[in-house]
Design a protein around this motif. Sequence first.
Motif, short mmCIF file in Angstrom:
data_model
loop_
_atom_site.label_atom_id
_atom_site.label_comp_id
_atom_site.label_asym_id
_atom_site.label_seq_id
_atom_site.Cartn_x
_atom_site.Cartn_y
_atom_site.Cartn_z
N VAL A 155 0.87 -1.18 0.00
CA VAL A 155 0.00 0.00 0.00
C VAL A 155 0.91 1.22 0.00
O VAL A 155 1.65 1.46 0.97
N GLU A 156 0.91 1.98 -1.09
CA GLU A 156 1.78 3.13 -1.25
C GLU A 156 0.97 4.42 -1.18
O GLU A 156 -0.18 4.48 -1.65
N VAL A 157 1.58 5.46 -0.62
CA VAL A 157 0.91 6.76 -0.45
C VAL A 157 1.67 7.82 -1.24
O VAL A 157 2.87 8.00 -1.03
N GLU A 158 0.95 8.50 -2.15
CA GLU A 158 1.52 9.60 -2.93
C GLU A 158 0.58 10.80 -2.83
O GLU A 158 0.05 11.30 -3.81
N VAL A 159 0.38 11.24 -1.60
CA VAL A 159 -0.57 12.33 -1.33
C VAL A 159 0.20 13.54 -0.85
O VAL A 159 1.00 13.43 0.10
N PRO A 160 -0.01 14.72 -1.47
CA PRO A 160 0.67 15.95 -1.01
C PRO A 160 0.28 16.28 0.43
O PRO A 160 -0.84 16.00 0.88
N GLU A 161 1.19 16.89 1.15
CA GLU A 161 0.93 17.18 2.55
C GLU A 161 0.07 18.41 2.78
O GLU A 161 -0.38 18.65 3.91
N ASP A 162 -0.16 19.23 1.73
CA ASP A 162 -0.90 20.48 1.92
C ASP A 162 -2.37 20.37 1.55
O ASP A 162 -3.08 21.38 1.53
N LEU A 163 -2.86 19.18 1.24
CA LEU A 163 -4.26 19.03 0.84
C LEU A 163 -5.12 18.70 2.04
O LEU A 163 -4.73 17.87 2.89
N ALA A 164 -6.28 19.34 2.11
CA ALA A 164 -7.23 19.08 3.19
C ALA A 164 -8.64 19.26 2.66
O ALA A 164 -8.88 19.95 1.67
N VAL A 165 -9.58 18.61 3.33
CA VAL A 165 -10.99 18.71 2.94
C VAL A 165 -11.82 18.89 4.20
O VAL A 165 -11.37 18.58 5.31
N HIS A 166 -13.04 19.40 4.01
CA HIS A 166 -14.00 19.51 5.10
C HIS A 166 -14.98 18.35 5.00
O HIS A 166 -15.75 18.26 4.05
N LEU A 167 -14.94 17.45 5.97
CA LEU A 167 -15.78 16.26 5.94
C LEU A 167 -16.38 16.00 7.31
O LEU A 167 -15.89 16.51 8.33
N LEU A 183 -8.20 -1.66 -11.17
CA LEU A 183 -9.38 -0.84 -10.88
C LEU A 183 -8.93 0.47 -10.27
O LEU A 183 -7.98 0.53 -9.49
N ARG A 184 -9.61 1.54 -10.66
CA ARG A 184 -9.34 2.87 -10.12
C ARG A 184 -10.62 3.42 -9.49
O ARG A 184 -11.66 3.52 -10.16
N ALA A 185 -10.54 3.76 -8.22
CA ALA A 185 -11.65 4.39 -7.51
C ALA A 185 -11.33 5.88 -7.35
O ALA A 185 -10.29 6.23 -6.78
N VAL A 186 -12.21 6.74 -7.87
CA VAL A 186 -11.99 8.18 -7.86
C VAL A 186 -13.00 8.82 -6.91
O VAL A 186 -14.21 8.73 -7.14
N VAL A 187 -12.50 9.46 -5.87
CA VAL A 187 -13.34 10.16 -4.89
C VAL A 187 -13.12 11.66 -5.07
O VAL A 187 -11.98 12.13 -5.03
N ARG A 188 -14.20 12.40 -5.28
CA ARG A 188 -14.11 13.86 -5.42
C ARG A 188 -14.83 14.51 -4.25
O ARG A 188 -15.98 14.20 -3.96
N LEU A 189 -14.10 15.42 -3.58
CA LEU A 189 -14.62 16.09 -2.40
C LEU A 189 -14.33 17.59 -2.49
O LEU A 189 -13.34 17.99 -3.11
N PRO A 190 -15.16 18.41 -1.86
CA PRO A 190 -14.89 19.86 -1.85
C PRO A 190 -13.65 20.17 -1.04
O PRO A 190 -13.48 19.69 0.09
N ALA A 191 -12.76 20.98 -1.63
CA ALA A 191 -11.51 21.31 -0.93
C ALA A 191 -11.78 22.26 0.22
O ALA A 191 -12.72 23.07 0.21
N ALA A 192 -10.95 22.16 1.25
CA ALA A 192 -11.05 23.05 2.42
C ALA A 192 -10.53 24.43 2.04
O ALA A 192 -9.53 24.56 1.31
N THR A 193 -11.15 25.48 2.54
CA THR A 193 -10.72 26.84 2.26
C THR A 193 -9.56 27.26 3.13
O THR A 193 -8.73 28.09 2.74
N ALA A 194 -9.46 26.68 4.32
CA ALA A 194 -8.37 27.05 5.25
C ALA A 194 -7.13 26.23 4.94
O ALA A 194 -7.21 25.06 4.58
N ALA A 195 -5.98 26.83 5.09
CA ALA A 195 -4.70 26.14 4.85
C ALA A 195 -4.30 25.35 6.08
O ALA A 195 -4.64 25.67 7.22
N LEU A 196 -3.54 24.28 5.86
CA LEU A 196 -3.06 23.46 6.96
C LEU A 196 -1.83 24.08 7.60
O LEU A 196 -0.97 24.65 6.93
N ASP A 197 -1.72 23.94 8.92
CA ASP A 197 -0.53 24.40 9.64
C ASP A 197 0.48 23.27 9.71
O ASP A 197 0.15 22.12 10.05
N HIS A 198 1.71 23.57 9.37
CA HIS A 198 2.78 22.56 9.37
C HIS A 198 3.68 22.78 10.56
O HIS A 198 3.96 23.91 10.94
#
Length: 480
Positions: free
Chosen positions: A346-358, A465-480
């Motif tokens: 299981v490999e992860v290639e997700v940018p660290e600055d992405l966030a969503v409101h869920l 198989l490719r599963a594509v999930v689309r979600l509204p992006a968060a307006t606030a930026a993440l704190d690092h």
Amino acid sequence: MHRRLTAIYFTLLVVATLGLAVPLSVAVVDRATHTLVMDRTADAARFASLSENAILTGRVESTEAELSIYEQLYGIRAVVLDADARLVAASSPDVRLQTLQEAAGIAPETAGLPGEIVMTALAGLRQESEPRIWPWSVRQLLIAEPINTGDETVGVVVTASPTGDLRRSILLQWLMIATGVALALVLGVWAARPLSQWVMRPVARLADAAQDISRGRLDARVSELDGPGELKHLAHAFNQMSATITEILDRQRHFVAYASHQIRNPLAGVRLRVEALGAALPPERLPAHRAALEELDRLTRTCEGLLNLARAADVDPEKVLVPLHAVALQRQRAWEPVAARREARVEVEVPEDLAVHLVEHTLDQTLDVLIDNALKFGGDGVTVTLQARRLAEGTVELIVDDDGPGIPTELLEQALVPFWRNGTARNAAGLDVAGGAGLGLSIVVTLLELDEGTLTLETRSPHGLRAVVRLPAATAALDH
């Protein structure tokens, strides 16, 4: 529906107005023609009484003078014939019977012979039918009046009257009728939409109630007091249907809430006992112990998600800021033991600055279901990749790829239906997963709908198989 009703209404309006205008136009022609015929017949009758003595005595000077003055005043030419249809007197020297008949468009078959109208008058009879004078007609009106002496017909007076003034009068009245028709059509078109809205108001209310129910307002109802009897019956049936659906949904929601609540408490007790066992385990068993605890936590989150589903129809679920990279890494670590047993990755290639409101735990459960399916149906050695990116329209796209056998393209949509199970993929993977219920993906779809998200399945080249999930992006930026 409004267009169809307006079209029917306008068609009936046109038919009704034309049904009134056409007979009225013909009646105008008949009335004007009858008035002219009666007036010219009266003139011809006066000349017939004046011409009786001229035919009997042969003195035609006074008769010709009267006819000449008549033509000069009114432009109406006239002749007097004897019983043998010979010319006795004329309004002017160049006027003959043939001239009048040609002007009236009823010239005899043989030049100089009297026509049917004249022969009828010579028989002592008057013309029974009156010709219609239309605005486009250019023929003159021919009138033949018999000259009688006692019971004997000794001659006939024939007049040919121009019809220009009469045709212009008829045309003017027709224009007035046409103006009235046009005005009625304009008013009808102007009133068509309000009228159709008034007629369709009960149906519109029914549509509004159906739309409210589709948006989650299960208490929406339609008034059963307005509209015709058929619509009242439809409104009553609709309200009964809505009440039945609401009752069924309430039962389902309560069952889900009760079930998840009852399961959550024993899970909490089991977790405490498993956690307490960790103190007595040797170091080499601690990874398995942690994996068991994580699985129990995942089951607890599943119960929480079921409770969220049960409460979704009553309240708006609270949303939190969810970092995609952190959640993806967490789920990767949780599934590593399962992946290791199947020699998968299981490999992860997700940018660290992405966030969503869920809603809380929605992303965890979504990834758990998608990773579980990828490992379960992908077979030994499958590689599962988690990727994410921000789209231009303010949406975050989360992709879960696997290089397993995949699902046939024609079955992709069915995979999102509750209780659907893909026997072909299980056989291709060589796994025994007969215990699956086929609910995982459908639950994910429902959870994502609460967050205005979507899930779509696609085939992956060359396979997988490719599963594509689309979600509204968060307006606030993440704190690092």
